[in-house]
Enzyme design. Structure first.
Site, PDB file in Angstrom:
ATOM      1  N   GLU A  21       0.817  -1.212   0.000  1.00  0.00           N
ATOM      2  CA  GLU A  21       0.000   0.000   0.000  1.00  0.00           C
ATOM      3  C   GLU A  21       0.857   1.271   0.000  1.00  0.00           C
ATOM      4  O   GLU A  21       0.375   2.345  -0.358  1.00  0.00           O
ATOM      5  CB  GLU A  21      -0.927   0.035   1.220  1.00  0.00           C
ATOM      6  CG  GLU A  21      -2.017  -1.014   1.186  1.00  0.00           C
ATOM      7  CD  GLU A  21      -2.903  -0.950   2.411  1.00  0.00           C
ATOM      8  OE1 GLU A  21      -4.115  -0.748   2.250  1.00  0.00           O
ATOM      9  OE2 GLU A  21      -2.366  -1.092   3.543  1.00  0.00           O
ATOM     10  N   VAL A  72      -6.715   5.870   7.722  1.00  0.00           N
ATOM     11  CA  VAL A  72      -7.797   6.741   7.252  1.00  0.00           C
ATOM     12  C   VAL A  72      -8.211   7.699   8.363  1.00  0.00           C
ATOM     13  O   VAL A  72      -8.657   8.816   8.093  1.00  0.00           O
ATOM     14  CB  VAL A  72      -9.010   5.936   6.726  1.00  0.00           C
ATOM     15  CG1 VAL A  72      -8.631   5.179   5.462  1.00  0.00           C
ATOM     16  CG2 VAL A  72      -9.588   5.011   7.767  1.00  0.00           C
ATOM     17  N   GLU A  73      -8.039   7.291   9.610  1.00  0.00           N
ATOM     18  CA  GLU A  73      -8.367   8.162  10.734  1.00  0.00           C
ATOM     19  C   GLU A  73      -7.527   9.445  10.713  1.00  0.00           C
ATOM     20  O   GLU A  73      -8.050  10.542  10.929  1.00  0.00           O
ATOM     21  CB  GLU A  73      -8.143   7.427  12.067  1.00  0.00           C
ATOM     22  CG  GLU A  73      -9.093   6.291  12.328  1.00  0.00           C
ATOM     23  CD  GLU A  73      -8.685   4.945  11.742  1.00  0.00           C
ATOM     24  OE1 GLU A  73      -9.276   3.923  12.129  1.00  0.00           O
ATOM     25  OE2 GLU A  73      -7.773   4.901  10.868  1.00  0.00           O
ATOM     26  N   LYS A  98     -12.506   3.888   1.998  1.00  0.00           N
ATOM     27  CA  LYS A  98     -11.475   3.233   1.202  1.00  0.00           C
ATOM     28  C   LYS A  98     -12.154   2.010   0.581  1.00  0.00           C
ATOM     29  O   LYS A  98     -12.273   0.967   1.217  1.00  0.00           O
ATOM     30  CB  LYS A  98     -10.328   2.845   2.139  1.00  0.00           C
ATOM     31  CG  LYS A  98      -9.047   2.475   1.484  1.00  0.00           C
ATOM     32  CD  LYS A  98      -7.972   2.330   2.552  1.00  0.00           C
ATOM     33  CE  LYS A  98      -6.883   1.422   2.085  1.00  0.00           C
ATOM     34  NZ  LYS A  98      -5.880   1.187   3.100  1.00  0.00           N
TER      35      LYS A  98
END
Length: 118
Positions: A21, A72-73, A98
């Site tokens: 990623e 993502v937080e 996502k």
């Protein structure tokens, strides 16, 4: 208080905790609800008197597209800070997802609210 919203803003970015990623950009999708008072803009019919959602989108596309967060937080928190501080928004609701991150689920993500709705 009124709400200006922006839905399904898709931005490619580096996001995630796994080594693969960190190597490729993946799409994230933002939905925003931003508290504002549209009465002045409604009376004047002038863009300068309202929250310019195109300017918000442009700023977030640039920021998110160049970011490299793991969570993502963290990304959602930074998005909320930009909207509140740079666009003088007293309250924002950010939904960041996502898509395809979990097999069998359409999307996963977070929803945060920051500030006072009014």
């Amino acid at each position: 208080m009124d709400i200006v919203y922006l839905n399904e803003l898709k931005i490619d970015t580096i996001i995630g905790i796994f080594p693969w990623e960190r190597q490729i950009k993946q799409p994230v999708v933002l939905d925003l609800e931003m508290a504002t008072d549209i009465s002045k803009a409604a009376a004047s019919d002038q863009i300068a008197d309202t929250l310019n959602y195109k300017a918000v989108a442009k700023r977030l596309i640039e920021f998110v597209g160049n970011s490299e967060f793991q969570l993502v937080e963290t990304l959602a928190e930074r998005v909320s800070e930009i909207v509140r501080q740079e666009f003088d928004v007293p309250w924002v609701r950010v939904r960041l997802n996502k898509r395809g991150a979990v097999r069998g689920a359409r999307d996963v993500g977070v929803i945060i609210e920051r500030g006072q709705r009014g």
